[in-house]
Design an enzyme around this catalytic site. Sequence first.
Site, short mmCIF file in Angstrom:
data_model
loop_
_atom_site.label_atom_id
_atom_site.label_comp_id
_atom_site.label_asym_id
_atom_site.label_seq_id
_atom_site.Cartn_x
_atom_site.Cartn_y
_atom_site.Cartn_z
CE LYS A 98 -4.39 -0.41 2.45
NZ LYS A 98 -5.01 -0.16 3.74
CB THR A 117 -16.03 3.70 14.59
OG1 THR A 117 -16.09 4.67 13.54
CG2 THR A 117 -17.31 3.75 15.38
NE ARG A 164 -22.27 11.53 2.49
CZ ARG A 164 -22.79 12.31 1.54
NH1 ARG A 164 -23.91 11.96 0.94
NH2 ARG A 164 -22.21 13.43 1.16
CD GLU A 165 -16.55 2.81 2.50
OE1 GLU A 165 -16.81 2.14 1.50
OE2 GLU A 165 -16.26 2.32 3.60
CB CYS A 214 -20.32 2.66 8.93
SG CYS A 214 -18.77 3.02 8.11
CE LYS A 233 -16.55 -1.65 11.93
NZ LYS A 233 -15.87 -0.89 12.98
NE ARG A 270 -15.31 -2.69 4.58
CZ ARG A 270 -14.60 -1.74 5.19
NH1 ARG A 270 -14.09 -1.97 6.39
NH2 ARG A 270 -14.41 -0.58 4.62
C1 UGA Z 1 -21.87 6.06 6.91
C2 UGA Z 1 -22.32 7.46 7.38
O1 UGA Z 1 -23.22 8.03 6.42
C3 UGA Z 1 -21.13 8.39 7.56
O2 UGA Z 1 -21.57 9.63 8.11
C4 UGA Z 1 -20.14 7.73 8.53
O3 UGA Z 1 -18.99 8.52 8.71
C5 UGA Z 1 -19.72 6.38 7.97
O4 UGA Z 1 -20.89 5.56 7.82
C6 UGA Z 1 -18.74 5.73 8.94
O5 UGA Z 1 -19.13 5.46 10.08
O6 UGA Z 1 -17.57 5.59 8.61
P1 UGA Z 1 -21.16 4.98 4.54
O7 UGA Z 1 -21.34 3.67 5.25
O8 UGA Z 1 -19.93 5.24 3.77
O9 UGA Z 1 -21.30 6.21 5.60
O10 UGA Z 1 -22.36 5.11 3.50
P2 UGA Z 1 -23.77 5.82 3.44
O11 UGA Z 1 -23.78 6.78 2.34
O12 UGA Z 1 -24.19 6.30 4.77
O13 UGA Z 1 -24.71 4.61 3.01
C7 UGA Z 1 -24.89 3.47 3.85
C8 UGA Z 1 -25.90 2.51 3.25
O14 UGA Z 1 -27.21 3.03 3.36
C9 UGA Z 1 -25.70 2.22 1.76
O15 UGA Z 1 -25.86 0.82 1.56
C10 UGA Z 1 -26.80 3.00 1.08
O16 UGA Z 1 -27.19 2.43 -0.13
C11 UGA Z 1 -27.91 2.91 2.13
N1 UGA Z 1 -28.89 4.01 2.06
C12 UGA Z 1 -28.51 5.30 2.23
C13 UGA Z 1 -30.23 3.70 1.87
O17 UGA Z 1 -30.61 2.53 1.74
N2 UGA Z 1 -31.14 4.72 1.85
C14 UGA Z 1 -30.78 6.02 2.03
O18 UGA Z 1 -31.68 6.90 2.01
C15 UGA Z 1 -29.43 6.31 2.21
#
Ligand code: UGA
Length: 459
Positions: free
Chosen positions: A35, A120, A164-165, A288, A291, A355
């Site tokens: 990496k 986290t 968010r990723e 996230c 978990k 994941r």
């Molecule tokens: C999430 C949080 O949004 C971030 O704020 C946080 O920092 C991060 O976890 C973390 O703890 O590291 P992430 O998991 O990257 O971010 O992705 P999200 O954009 O939150 O989406 C999560 C899941 O929810 C995805 O599978 C998405 O498709 C789903 N989702 C999202 C829905 O089914 N409906 C929605 O309205 C929004």
Amino acid sequence: MKVCVVGTGYVGLTTGVSLAFLGHEVTCVDLDQEKVDMLRGGRCPIYEPGMEELLAEAAPNLTFTTSYAEGVPGADVVFVAVQTPSAPDGSPDLRYLRSAAESVAQSLDHDFTVVVNKSTVPIGSGNWVDAILRDSFATRADRAQDQDARPCEFSVASNPEFLREGNAIHDTLFPDRIVIGSDNPRALEVLNHLYRPLINQTFTPPTFQPRPDDTTAVPLVSTDLASAELIKYAANAFLALKISYVNEIGQLAGKVGADITEVARGIGLDQRIGSRFLEPGVGWGGSCFGKDTKALIATASEYKYDMPIVQAARDVNQRQREIAVERLQSELRILKGRKIGLLGVAFKPNTDDLRDSPALDIAQLLVARGARVKLHDPIAGDRFRREYPEMAPHLSDTLDGVFDDCDAVVLVTKWAQYLELDWGKFVGLMRTPIVLDGRNVLDQDRMERLGFRYLSMAG
Ligand code: UGA
């Protein structure tokens, strides 16, 4: 300021590159030589839009190394952003965090260093890391022998990540808020100073990521250690339950003949509720929400406290995946021998992260019922082959391979490529042109005009 970041996963890399972009002098430490070599060559080991560009812009302030001794001494702030995977009982596995803290302590050499938990971690881990640092520091041969060693103080802080990723750079440069927590005011002062350019938004944004019009100053929440740690979990659990809530209402909408898109819009426009994270579908995945909700429940149980709301969010989310399979079964009657195509393997668009991806669960449930499954993803295919070699034969590199002779396709991940697809081109390839809209994003009338039988998650 001088910054060291330990761990170059999503969080660590984004933190390091962004802080270097803001003008801090950053060293990223990762034990994975491969990496580090990639990053030195300007290539990003993860798929994250804009990251390679930002890496190039920040390069003069960035060093990558496998050695703690190169990054930690002299650092004003050391971020620890190593992985904390779930142990079988749901609590996070803190082995990597412990060993990173021990290694940091072996190299600390500055009059005052703030060690920040960026991973986290369960509530209370700040104190735990503090104890590891102190124990490990106390046993350092160089300091034990040298009575005149120059003062070297350190303090632990928490600075949870809300990125968010797929939107990591945007969320880091233009966050809704910055949370810092420590029981030591001096540590809070250092972090406040570090984040000044973000708080005041005084930096010039990268060309590919302009500042949103409504971003002026970013609120800073400066608090104690335990509160900062809880904020992270409480925020993620709330977002997870918001999605599960709209999915639960979505199922009822299907039964009473209501339109969940209209219902979500109607409730989301209430500013007390807000429209974001109210998109119904197959539910959430990723590293996230699953978990963190599990860890929150595990922490609460240590205090003999139940969290039925958070548990319900998890149960509803799992049920959505099962409902996707049931929708197909009630339409096709028999799943055995049927070919089902899944569009999207990544847990959400703009990432290759697999994941806890809903697609994996849905694929496994379908295979268990005797269906033949074909998966497609515009980006995550290679990673899928590497991480799930036993499922690799189910992957198709082409859309034709998915649609050809297919009994139904499920839109699982909201990739732009699928939304913009010329669906009419594929309808003729299918044995029965059934499409299950797992993200509630396709236009039902249009799909029906094209000859598809359109199914929604709501029934
Ligand atoms: C999430 C949080 O949004 C971030 O704020 C946080 O920092 C991060 O976890 C973390 O703890 O590291 P992430 O998991 O990257 O971010 O992705 P999200 O954009 O939150 O989406 C999560 C899941 O929810 C995805 O599978 C998405 O498709 C789903 N989702 C999202 C829905 O089914 N409906 C929605 O309205 C929004």
